[in-house]
Structure formats: C-alpha cells, structure tokens
Design a protein around this motif. Structure first.
Motif, mmCIF file in Angstrom:
data_model
loop_
_atom_site.group_PDB
_atom_site.id
_atom_site.type_symbol
_atom_site.label_atom_id
_atom_site.label_comp_id
_atom_site.label_asym_id
_atom_site.label_seq_id
_atom_site.Cartn_x
_atom_site.Cartn_y
_atom_site.Cartn_z
ATOM 1 N N PHE A 101 -21.976 20.174 31.826
ATOM 2 C CA PHE A 101 -22.278 21.177 30.825
ATOM 3 C C PHE A 101 -21.202 22.012 31.012
ATOM 4 C CE2 PHE A 101 -27.189 21.110 31.052
ATOM 5 C CZ PHE A 101 -27.121 19.804 30.367
ATOM 6 N N VAL A 102 -20.461 22.299 31.974
ATOM 7 C CA VAL A 102 -19.225 23.346 32.208
ATOM 8 C C VAL A 102 -18.047 22.496 31.431
ATOM 9 C CG1 VAL A 102 -17.760 24.764 33.437
ATOM 10 C CG2 VAL A 102 -20.295 24.514 33.950
ATOM 11 N N GLN A 103 -17.925 21.217 31.938
ATOM 12 C CA GLN A 103 -16.539 20.473 31.757
ATOM 13 C C GLN A 103 -16.295 19.991 30.351
ATOM 14 O OE1 GLN A 103 -13.882 21.217 33.799
ATOM 15 N NE2 GLN A 103 -15.046 22.421 35.220
ATOM 16 N N ASN A 104 -17.621 19.625 29.714
ATOM 17 C CA ASN A 104 -17.417 19.087 28.478
ATOM 18 C C ASN A 104 -17.951 19.854 27.371
ATOM 19 O OD1 ASN A 104 -16.304 16.967 30.017
ATOM 20 N ND2 ASN A 104 -18.546 16.176 30.486
ATOM 21 N N GLU A 105 -17.282 19.430 26.137
ATOM 22 C CA GLU A 105 -17.679 20.395 24.954
ATOM 23 C C GLU A 105 -18.888 19.689 24.436
ATOM 24 O OE1 GLU A 105 -15.572 19.098 21.372
ATOM 25 O OE2 GLU A 105 -15.278 21.324 20.672
ATOM 26 N N LEU A 106 -19.968 20.378 24.365
ATOM 27 C CA LEU A 106 -21.381 19.780 24.123
ATOM 28 C C LEU A 106 -21.608 20.103 22.508
ATOM 29 C CD1 LEU A 106 -23.888 20.389 27.036
ATOM 30 C CD2 LEU A 106 -22.121 18.465 26.369
ATOM 31 N N MET A 107 -21.318 21.379 22.078
ATOM 32 C CA MET A 107 -21.629 21.756 20.735
ATOM 33 C C MET A 107 -23.267 21.547 20.651
ATOM 34 S SD MET A 107 -18.534 20.009 18.291
ATOM 35 C CE MET A 107 -18.741 18.432 18.979
ATOM 36 N N MET A 108 -23.840 22.347 21.279
ATOM 37 C CA MET A 108 -25.284 22.406 21.528
ATOM 38 C C MET A 108 -25.444 24.096 22.082
ATOM 39 S SD MET A 108 -26.430 19.212 23.547
ATOM 40 C CE MET A 108 -25.624 17.569 23.161
ATOM 41 N N PRO A 109 -26.691 24.647 21.765
ATOM 42 C CA PRO A 109 -26.960 26.234 22.362
ATOM 43 C C PRO A 109 -27.234 25.970 23.830
ATOM 44 C CG PRO A 109 -28.338 25.520 20.720
ATOM 45 C CD PRO A 109 -27.579 24.359 20.710
ATOM 46 N N ILE A 110 -26.760 25.404 24.707
ATOM 47 C CA ILE A 110 -26.747 25.253 25.994
ATOM 48 C C ILE A 110 -25.530 25.657 26.574
ATOM 49 C CG2 ILE A 110 -26.876 23.450 27.966
ATOM 50 C CD1 ILE A 110 -28.318 21.522 26.090
ATOM 51 N N LEU A 111 -25.929 26.812 27.512
ATOM 52 C CA LEU A 111 -24.921 27.572 28.056
ATOM 53 C C LEU A 111 -25.012 27.812 29.771
ATOM 54 C CD1 LEU A 111 -22.468 29.532 27.082
ATOM 55 C CD2 LEU A 111 -24.085 31.314 27.072
ATOM 56 N N PRO A 112 -24.054 27.059 30.283
ATOM 57 C CA PRO A 112 -24.106 27.017 31.756
ATOM 58 C C PRO A 112 -23.475 28.287 32.358
ATOM 59 C CG PRO A 112 -22.438 25.519 31.109
ATOM 60 C CD PRO A 112 -23.276 25.969 29.755
ATOM 61 N N ILE A 113 -23.914 28.927 33.444
ATOM 62 C CA ILE A 113 -23.292 29.985 34.066
ATOM 63 C C ILE A 113 -22.829 29.785 35.292
ATOM 64 C CG2 ILE A 113 -23.920 32.229 34.655
ATOM 65 C CD1 ILE A 113 -26.160 32.227 32.527
ATOM 66 N N VAL A 114 -21.756 29.827 35.693
ATOM 67 C CA VAL A 114 -21.048 29.794 37.080
ATOM 68 C C VAL A 114 -20.760 31.025 37.625
ATOM 69 C CG1 VAL A 114 -19.168 28.717 38.174
ATOM 70 C CG2 VAL A 114 -20.052 27.633 35.992
ATOM 71 N N ARG A 115 -21.126 31.166 38.989
ATOM 72 C CA ARG A 115 -20.984 32.437 39.566
ATOM 73 C C ARG A 115 -19.309 32.428 40.410
ATOM 74 N NH1 ARG A 115 -25.782 35.686 41.056
ATOM 75 N NH2 ARG A 115 -27.266 34.835 40.196
ATOM 76 N N ALA A 116 -18.633 33.368 40.192
ATOM 77 C CA ALA A 116 -17.178 33.454 40.833
ATOM 78 C C ALA A 116 -17.293 34.775 41.712
ATOM 79 C CB ALA A 116 -16.400 33.504 39.774
ATOM 80 N N ALA A 117 -16.540 34.583 42.992
ATOM 81 C CA ALA A 117 -16.735 35.751 43.863
ATOM 82 C C ALA A 117 -16.080 36.848 43.173
ATOM 83 C CB ALA A 117 -15.789 35.267 45.257
ATOM 84 N N ASN A 118 -15.065 36.818 42.406
ATOM 85 C CA ASN A 118 -14.293 37.855 41.810
ATOM 86 C C ASN A 118 -13.662 37.468 40.477
ATOM 87 O OD1 ASN A 118 -11.629 36.790 42.402
ATOM 88 N ND2 ASN A 118 -12.034 37.249 44.504
ATOM 89 N N VAL A 119 -13.072 38.350 39.705
ATOM 90 C CA VAL A 119 -12.560 38.155 38.562
ATOM 91 C C VAL A 119 -11.363 37.250 38.609
ATOM 92 C CG1 VAL A 119 -11.162 40.202 38.454
ATOM 93 C CG2 VAL A 119 -11.826 39.192 36.299
ATOM 94 N N ASP A 120 -10.608 37.226 39.718
ATOM 95 C CA ASP A 120 -9.559 36.405 39.728
ATOM 96 C C ASP A 120 -9.988 34.763 39.914
ATOM 97 O OD1 ASP A 120 -7.187 38.239 39.462
ATOM 98 O OD2 ASP A 120 -8.190 38.614 41.442
ATOM 99 N N GLU A 121 -11.114 34.721 40.566
ATOM 100 C CA GLU A 121 -11.430 33.355 40.799
ATOM 101 C C GLU A 121 -11.982 32.976 39.467
ATOM 102 O OE1 GLU A 121 -14.063 32.006 44.146
ATOM 103 O OE2 GLU A 121 -15.277 31.649 42.786
ATOM 104 N N ALA A 122 -13.023 33.726 38.780
ATOM 105 C CA ALA A 122 -13.605 33.432 37.572
ATOM 106 C C ALA A 122 -12.400 33.036 36.560
ATOM 107 C CB ALA A 122 -14.141 34.621 36.912
ATOM 108 N N ILE A 123 -11.362 33.793 36.588
ATOM 109 C CA ILE A 123 -10.251 33.283 35.420
ATOM 110 C C ILE A 123 -9.638 31.937 35.884
ATOM 111 C CG2 ILE A 123 -7.798 33.739 34.821
ATOM 112 C CD1 ILE A 123 -8.565 36.541 35.156
#
Ligand code: NAD
Length: 466
Positions: free
Chosen positions: A357-379
């Motif tokens: 769901f994160v890595q592939n373009e789905l084009m559906m209103p399905i929105l995965p949320i991934v936690r990151a330890a900090n903003v640098d990791e999130a980027i």
C-alpha cells in the motif's frame, strides 16, 4: 452539490443528440473519424489553415473552448459521463476538475518572445508550433486532459489528434466533438482537434509513429511514457506518481489531518498528485490519526481485516486490482462487509514502510500510515516510496529547514507545503493548472510554451536602438 438524476439524464440525452452521439447518421464529424490515418490527415490540413490565422483569432478559438466546456449542461454531462463510463471517481469532483482545466489552463499569453539586441542588430527567439501533435490521454482524467491539452496545444498554433483510453472512449469522443463544434461555430478551421471513434492501442501506435505527427505527448502510466520516449520524436512524458506525505512534530496537526484526507479522497484518489501514503513522526502519529478519523477516515486496526483488504484490492503483482481503482471508501468497505457512515472518505491503517500500500500507486482512497522516529527518517522513507518518479510530494511542517531539506532531496515536480495535494495544480494554491505533469521528460507543469519550438530570427545591423 446534489443533482436530480432524471434531470441529469435528460440533459445528457439532449446534448448527446445535439452533438450527434445518439444519431448514427451523425456519428462522425466534428473531429471524429473512423480511421486514425484520416484523423491525422484532417488535423494536418487543419493546422496548415491554422497557420494563416492571427493570434487574436487563436485567442477567440481558445475562448470558445473554455466557454463550451463551462456551459453548465456540458460541464455536468462530461463529468457524469466520465465517472459513469470509467466506473471511477466522483461526479462532483470531476465537475471541479473539468472547470479547472477550462479556466486555469494558460492560453496564448504563455508564449513569450525573447529578444537580444546589440551592435549587430536584433535576434528574436519566437515560439512556433510543431504542427500536428499526438496526445495520448488516460482513463483517470479523460475529458480534463483533452480540455487542457487542446487549450495549450492550440494556443501554441498546433492541431492535435487524441489517442484516448478505450475505457474512456465515450467521454473522450464527446469532449472532442464539443470542442470542435464550438471551434467551427466561431470560424476556426475544421478538425483542429481530432480523434477516432474507437480508440485502441493499435490506433495510438499509428498515431505515435505517423510521419505527419511531429510531437507526442503521453499522459499515463510508465509503459506509455517509455513507449513515447522511444518513438524518436520530440516527446513529453507525464507519468505515474506515488506522492508521499510527511508530517512532523511542528505541523498544525488538526489542519494537516483535514488537508490529507481531503487531498487523498479527491476524485476517489484518482489524481496522480493525490496523497498515497503518510509518514508521520512518532511523537504526533496518534494525534494525527485521531484527527484524520474526525475528518472522514475509517481506521482498520484488525490485522485480519487488513489482510482481507489486501486480498481484495491488490492484484497478483501487489499492484492495484483495476476493479477497485477510483472506487469510494464506502464501496471498498462494503465489499469487506463493513457498513461505514456516509461521511467516510478514506480508509487508513498503520503499516510498515515496505507494505505494498505504501510502495505501489493504488489510486484508491486507501491511505497507509508509517511511523518514523524523527523527521529525517520520515523524509528518507518518503523518498524511497516516491521511487524517483519526480512527480509530487507533500509535507506538513513549520520547520523551514526540514521543508527545504525534503524539497531538495525528493526532487519532485510538485512539492506542496501545508496544504492538500490539489493546491499544487491551482486548487486553493497559486498558479496555473495542467493535467499533464511531465516529470520524466522534465517540462513539469506543461502549458502552451512547452508545445512550441524555439526559433531564432536574426536581423543583422538593424533595430538596435539603445
Ligand atoms: P495507462 O498507462 O493505462 O493509459 C494511458 C494511455 O496510454 C491510454 O490512452 C492507453 O490506451 C495508452 N497506452 C497504455 N499503454 C500503451 C501501449 N503499450 N501502447 C499504446 N498505448 C498505450 O494509464 P491510466 O490507467 O489511463 O492512467 C493512470 C496512470 O496515469 C497512473 O499511473 C497515473 O499516475 C498516470 N497519470 C499521470 C499524469 C501526469 O500528469 N503525470 C496524469 C494523469 C495520470
């Protein structure tokens, strides 16, 4: 924006009769041909005639395109047909998108002449037409792309032959007819915008390889972009995206939640620019999810249900199951046996960063949320998920340094800060619109000047008046 269904059907019937879609004897005409060769030949003759029209005539024709699309009954008709024929997206949002294409696509004012003067006279660099352009259009924005490309390409003095997606043939043919009819009514050469009655991959291939077609513009997935780039002609490729959203601890979390759900659910997530995955800094992740749920998100927490959802919406390659592309969150939840409230717009869940769901373009209103330890990791996670598409990314943050860092590293054509993705194409954000965002070939948000050739015109020893 509610409409009485029978009223819409009546309008559909009347306009279709008027432009000949229901009358077999009038099936062709207004730019619609049986054969791709004929469509190209007609556009070729049209462009030759167009060359003798003045710029003010061009402007009159462009205005006619805008006006015919903005006519209430036409706008409603193409939006309704677009949603119904493709089985994707939302009528109300297609109205917004079609209106946007008609109003905010730049016209002839986009063609700016450069001048260089000096002791040796004057040199002008003018923007001239290519001639006939072949434009391949997608299912996800069928009429929007035809409107936007027609305005931009005709503004630059070209004619255009459309290779539409077979699954959007009715709305594509109708849009071309409406445009051509309007153009003829204001005295433009016939067939400046053409297509075939039965679009197909074969017809698009004839279009791409025809010697009279001097430029190819493709709006679609990776395959068609690769194909046009190997035609040996001048090509513009507007390809797939997988826009990540980063939310850090400095963001206005309540507003970020509203913007993300609005952007992600716009036209049921069909736009290539729409939010496709969220990477949230651990510190604010729970509060973001809490606010997303207040803004129309349904959260899946049960792993068994998540597995069922994966089985439902993914194909054997972990890509999107086409039956669910552009469907509403409520429809998808219903298929899972979940009766959601009518205000639910998106389905959210927490996943790992490697989830399809994160890595592939789905084009559906399905929105995965991934936690990151900090903003640098999130980027870092966002950059990985964007896959170098150079398309679109979004960030919610008040930290200018981190906003700058992400913009620099991710290198997307559109980078929206503290707003919904659609602000990037001029909805609630500054700037013009386009439905052909060319990341792979680098033109970015295409407009008339990108559909024109630069030509140098030199006058020796004259007109230097400094
Ligand atoms: P698609 O790639 O399936 O089809 C796009 C067009 O290409 C259609 O007209 C199709 O008939 C044609 N086509 C595809 N493969 C072909 C081939 N081998 N030979 C000849 N013609 C071929 O895409 P779609 O499902 O219609 O649209 C969704 C995709 O387009 C998504 O990946 C989305 O991100 C992308 N998209 C990008 C932009 C942009 O501006 N960058 C805009 C809209 C959509």
């Amino acid at each position: 924006m509610k409409m009485d269904v029978s009223a819409v059907e009546m309008i559909v019937r009347r306009v279709m009769e008027e432009v000949g879609t229901l009358d077999k004897s009038n099936e062709y005409g207004y730019g619609i041909f049986d054969d791709m060769e004929e469509a190209i030949e007609a556009a070729y003759i049209a462009q030759k005639n167009y060359m003798s029209c003045s710029i003010s005539e061009r402007e009159k024709y462009i205005k006619a395109i805008r006006d015919v699309i903005l006519k209430k009954e036409n706008l409603e008709l193409i939006s309704k047909l677009g949603a119904e024929e493709t089985g994707m997206g939302k009528y109300e949002h297609k109205i917004i998108k079609n209106r946007l294409a008609a109003t905010k696509t730049p016209g002839t004012e986009d063609l700016i002449t450069e001048a260089m003067t000096g002791d040796n006279g004057i040199t002008l660099v003018e923007l001239s037409p290519y001639g006939v352009i072949g434009a391949i259009t997608p299912t996800t924005n069928p009429s929007e792309t035809i409107i936007c490309n027609s305005i931009g390409m005709l503004s630059a003095g070209n004619s255009v032959v459309f290779g539409a997606h077979p699954r959007a043939k009715g709305v594509s043919v109708l849009t071309v007819k409406l445009i051509n009819k309007a153009l003829e009514e204001v005295g433009a050469p016939a067939n400046l915008v053409t297509t075939v009655y039965e679009p197909s991959v074969k017809n698009s291939n004839i279009l791409m390889n025809h010697e009279k077609v001097k430029m190819i513009v493709a709006t679609g997935g990776p395959e068609i972009v690769k194909t046009v780039m190997s035609t040996g002609k001048k090509a513009i490729g507007a390809g797939a995206g997988n826009p990540p959203v980063v939310v850090d601890e400095t963001a206005d979390i309540e507003q970020a939640a509203i913007d993300i759900i609005d952007g992600c659910s716009f036209d049921n997530n069909l736009p290539c620019i729409a939010e496709k995955e969220v990477i949230a800094v651990e510190q604010i992740a729970d509060y973001l999810i809490f606010n997303m749920k207040k803004s129309g998100a349904y959260e899946i927490k049960d792993n068994v249900v998540l597995k069922e959802l994966e089985k439902l919406v993914l194909n054997e390659n972990n890509g999107p199951n086409k039956d669910f592309v552009g469907k509403s969150a409520i429809y998808i939840l219903e298929k899972l046996g979940i009766n959601a409230d009518s205000d639910i717009k998106a389905i959210i869940m927490e996943t790992s960063k490697d989830h399809p769901f994160v890595q592939n373009e789905l084009m559906m209103p399905i929105l995965p949320i991934v936690r990151a330890a900090n903003v640098d990791e999130a980027i870092d996670i966002a950059i990985e998920a964007e896959h170098g598409n150079r398309h679109t990314a979004i960030m919610h943050s008040k930290n200018v340094d981190k906003l700058t860092k992400m913009a620099k590293l991710i290198q997307t054509t559109i980078f929206v800060k503290n707003g919904p993705s659609y602000a990037g194409i001029g909805v609630g954000g500054e700037g013009y619109t386009t439905f052909t965002i060319a990341g792979p070939t680098g033109e970015g948000l295409t407009s008339a000047k990108f559909f024109a050739r630069k030509r140098r015109c030199v006058l020796v020893d004259g007109f230097h008046i400094r």
